[in-house]
Design an enzyme around this catalytic site. Structure first.
Site, PDB file in Angstrom:
ATOM      1  CE  LYS A  72     -37.181 -62.277 -89.766  1.00  0.00           C
ATOM      2  NZ  LYS A  72     -36.445 -63.494 -90.203  1.00  0.00           N
TER       3      LYS A  72
ATOM      4  CB  SER B 265     -34.114 -65.741 -92.870  1.00  0.00           C
ATOM      5  OG  SER B 265     -35.067 -66.314 -93.723  1.00  0.00           O
TER       6      SER B 265
ATOM      7  CB  SER C 264     -37.705 -64.082 -93.873  1.00  0.00           C
ATOM      8  OG  SER C 264     -37.046 -64.508 -92.694  1.00  0.00           O
TER       9      SER C 264
END
Lengths: 491, 93
Positions: free
Chosen positions: A80, A179, A155
């Site tokens: 990420k 997330s 996210s």
């Protein structure tokens, strides 16, 4: 046999160690997949093929010499873009950091490098991890590999989409209010939010420091246990890191759920669940009973206040954390301002997107003179009540179970204009972050062809119990569906 | 209820230059979120201690020994503008 890009990490590691395939072959299979589907899925902000190739070559060389190659060697990973990677730009999904190239690695990245990290790229995300759909990325939205008209969740949507689409074998995400778990759920994967403090936050771009944790997104529970073992453990560079080394989660995986006391908080099974989510969760509960667990109703009476408290506390911490983006030391600067104040105001206006501004505003308001006690102070007290609710429930139960999200993946664009409804979709995951406890999401069914995730919550530092429960369920469910639109060649 | 002047004041505190359209939109949207947050005010929490952190860690100390750090060049490498080993900024006063 399945294509290499579709295999689980543990299976690939077996093949690699038996030298039946090479790390270069595995990587080329994944990169080939990226070439075919990335145009539609858009999991990555930055691809790091060259770095990955040289890692794969090193892994093969080590194995050829009979050396230990490391648990991450030759297993293509998506990271990420909220985690600092030395020499590789780290955008956090924001214009503010579009050209930011860290001069150091996050501790989790450093740990994985020591295990032969083979990083395919930096995965797309909601800007500064604020969002539940990855539509808040400043660059482009990511699509759900199961249905390109749906969001992958967020996210950590790029991380989850990459693993589901075969563009990576496993991934790192971060979880402040769901997330990791919600995108794992939307993409038919396993995602774990560790106990607060189990995994280092050093080098994780901060959103809400008392809630953020880094964790794994994988294709099954076994891979989740392996990756968590690589990430966890004390880090002197993070002052909120818990002391001690982490256990080997893999060894605790089998053993089943006989006698396990499973509580189902009634507040998380009430309104708002789609029929398919309810059915899949209830089916999993029956299965757990058949496997010997004792399932009964639990209650978290103050849960109704958790969402409100979270949407005061997280923005408050964010508004403080994001004050560092001032156009001076790193990140964007808008030139041409007459003085410092004007430079700050213009830089931040230009560098932050709508959702980030909204949360900075909300947090600044909640912390401002005259409102601090009513909002921030009160929300911190509500947090105490939530922690106490969980403590009470865990005196009767070993784990608590709920849906990960009240619905399967929603449509692209469906909630963009309605921030409150986007916030409400996090109702099942947020309480876990407030209490600092661990939780895992594991696939438990399909609704309308879209995956449904089951959330299993546990006591502080009882990740092993979560993994064992999830493993038993996974084995019994034999969830084998895979995303259709991007399943194979020529489609 | 949140008003336009509140949004303008908070934007100033947060060092965010908002457009006319943003001020209007945020006035409406922040109002909605705060309205939802109102429900926590109804709880009686006079006896409750606040939680600022999920785990109770005390200050963590380490021995004061020299360790490798960033070079000046590295520390300045992401600066929008630097000169002679300093960050360059617009005038302050």
């Amino acid at each position: 046999m399945d294509e290499l890009y579709a295999l689980k990490a543990w299976k690939l590691r077996e093949l690699l160690e038996r030298r039946e395939v090479s790390a270069v072959e595995v990587l080329e299979s994944v990169l080939g997949r990226v070439a075919r589907v990335e145009g539609e899925v858009r999991s990555y902000i930055t691809l790091t093929e060259e770095e990955a190739r040289s890692a794969a070559v090193s892994a093969d060389a080590a194995r050829a010499k009979g050396e230990e190659a490391g648990a991450a060697a030759g297993i293509p990973m998506a990271v990420k873009d909220v985690l600092c990677t030395r020499g590789v730009r780290t955008t956090c999904g924001s214009r503010m950091l579009e050209d930011y190239v860290p001069v150091y690695d996050a501790t989790v990245v450093q740990r994985l490098r020591l295990q032969g990290l083979t990083m395919v790229g930096k995965a797309n995300m909601d800007e500064f991890a604020m969002g539940s759909s990855t539509e808040n990325s400043a660059f482009f939205p990511t699509r759900n590999p199961w249905d390109l008209g749906k969001v992958p969740g967020g996210s950590s949507g790029g991380s989850a989409a990459a693993v589901a689409a075969g563009e990576a074998v496993w991934a790192l995400g971060s979880d402040t209010g769901g997330s990791i778990r919600q995108p794992a759920s939307f993409c038919g994967l396993v995602g774990l939010k560790p106990t607060y403090g189990l995994v280092s936050r050093y080098g994780l771009v901060a959103f809400a420091s008392s809630l953020d944790q880094v964790g794994p997104i994988t294709r099954d529970v076994r891979d989740c246990a392996t990756l968590l073992s690589l990430l966890a453990g004390h880090d002197p560079l993070d002052s909120t890191s818990l002391p001690g080394e982490a256990p080997d989660y893999l060894s605790a995986l089998e053993g089943g759920v006989r006698g396990l006391r499973v509580g189902v908080p009634r507040e998380l099974m009430q309104e708002g669940l789609t029929p398919g989510v309810r059915e899949a969760v209830e089916g999993s509960l029956r299965l757990l009973e058949e496997l010997g667990a004792e399932v009964s109703e639990a209650s978290l009476p103050n849960l109704d206040y958790a969402l409100s408290a979270y949407y005061i506390l997280a923005p408050a911490e964010a508004s403080s954390n994001l004050a560092r983006f001032d156009g001076v030391r790193y990140g964007l600067r808008v030139e041409g301002a007459e003085d410092m104040l004007e430079m700050y105001g213009r830089t931040r206006a230009c560098g932050f997107g709508a959702e980030v501004k909204r949360r900075i505003m909300l947090g600044t308001y909640a912390l401002s003179a005259g409102y601090y006690e009513a909002y921030y102070g009160q929300a911190q007290k509500v947090r105490t009540l939530i922690v106490a609710d969980f403590e009470k429930a865990f005196s009767r139960f070993d784990v608590l179970v709920s849906p990960t999200s009240p619905t399967p993946a929603f449509g692209l664009g469906e909630k963009v204009e309605d921030p409150l409804s986007m916030y409400l979709s996090d109702v099942c995951t947020i309480p876990v972050n407030l209490a600092g406890i661990p939780a895992i999401s594991v696939p438990c069914g399909l609704e309308g062809g879209l995956p449904v995730g089951l959330q299993i919550m546990g006591r502080v530092l009882e990740e092993a119990v979560l993994l064992r429960t999830a493993r038993a369920l996974e084995e019994a469910l034999d969830f084998r569906a895979s995303p259709d639109p991007v399943r194979g060649e020529g489609k | 209820m949140i008003e336009r002047k509140d949004v303008e004041y908070v934007a100033w505190l947060a060092r965010l230059e908002l457009s006319e359209e943003e001020i209007e939109r945020f006035t409406r949207q922040l109002g909605q979120v705060l309205e939802h947050a109102e429900k926590i005010k109804s709880l009686d929490t006079r006896e409750i201690k606040p939680t600022s952190h999920p785990i109770s860690l005390k200050n963590v100390m380490r021995d004061d020994v020299v360790r490798p750090g960033l070079t000046q060049e590295e520390a300045l490498s992401n600066a929008p503008r630097s000169e002679g080993g300093y960050f360059v900024v617009p005038r302050i006063i």
